[in-house]
Write a protein that holds these residues in place. Structure first.
Motif, mmCIF file in Angstrom:
data_model
loop_
_atom_site.group_PDB
_atom_site.id
_atom_site.type_symbol
_atom_site.label_atom_id
_atom_site.label_comp_id
_atom_site.label_asym_id
_atom_site.label_seq_id
_atom_site.Cartn_x
_atom_site.Cartn_y
_atom_site.Cartn_z
ATOM 1 N N LEU A 5 0.719 -1.394 0.149
ATOM 2 C CA LEU A 5 0.036 -0.020 -0.098
ATOM 3 C C LEU A 5 0.970 1.268 0.118
ATOM 4 N N GLN A 30 1.070 3.086 -3.726
ATOM 5 C CA GLN A 30 0.357 3.464 -3.866
ATOM 6 C C GLN A 30 0.007 2.566 -5.136
ATOM 7 N N THR A 56 -6.469 3.080 -2.878
ATOM 8 C CA THR A 56 -5.745 2.043 -4.115
ATOM 9 C C THR A 56 -7.094 1.197 -3.769
ATOM 10 N N SER A 94 -5.397 6.055 0.944
ATOM 11 C CA SER A 94 -4.728 5.960 -0.323
ATOM 12 C C SER A 94 -4.671 5.967 -1.807
ATOM 13 N N GLY A 119 -6.617 1.291 1.983
ATOM 14 C CA GLY A 119 -6.862 1.293 0.368
ATOM 15 C C GLY A 119 -7.486 2.526 1.071
#
Length: 107
Positions: free
Chosen positions: A40, A43, A77, A75, A72
């Motif tokens: 993570l 990214q 994701t 960020s 996630g």
């Protein structure tokens, strides 16, 4: 208890896959948590958690999935769950994780 196994597949650009097998439990979850955090931090647009070889999960293992989804979200994701065994689907449904915006819905 079956040891946790983990393999990372970076073949798909922008969508690393972490394959998880064995028991994802209190005593085995730390390596997966660290690997998820590591991925993570890069990214990627998507992070795939593949549970085809998972044999058991407890509340600590479930928290790794939920935390991955939350991190996630922060960020950018998306977390995708792949090859979830029936018992994991049941747990995710029972706990409400798959309702609304939970990780399985991100797939």
């Amino acid at each position: 208890m079956t040891p946790l196994t983990m393999a990372v597949d970076l073949a798909e650009p922008g969508a690393p896959v972490i394959r998880i097998g064995g028991d994802l439990a209190f005593t085995t979850a730390a390596p997966l948590r660290h690997e998820v955090d590591r991925r993570l931090a890069e990214q990627p647009p998507t992070l795939v958690l593949d549970f085809a070889e998972l044999q058991f999960i407890d509340s600590t293992g479930l928290s790794v999935i939920v935390n991955a989804w939350r991190e996630g979200q922060q960020s950018g994701t998306s977390i995708r769950l792949r090859s979830t065994p029936r018992f994991l689907d049941t747990i995710l449904d029972m706990t409400g994780v798959t309702r609304g915006r939970g990780p399985a819905r991100m797939a």
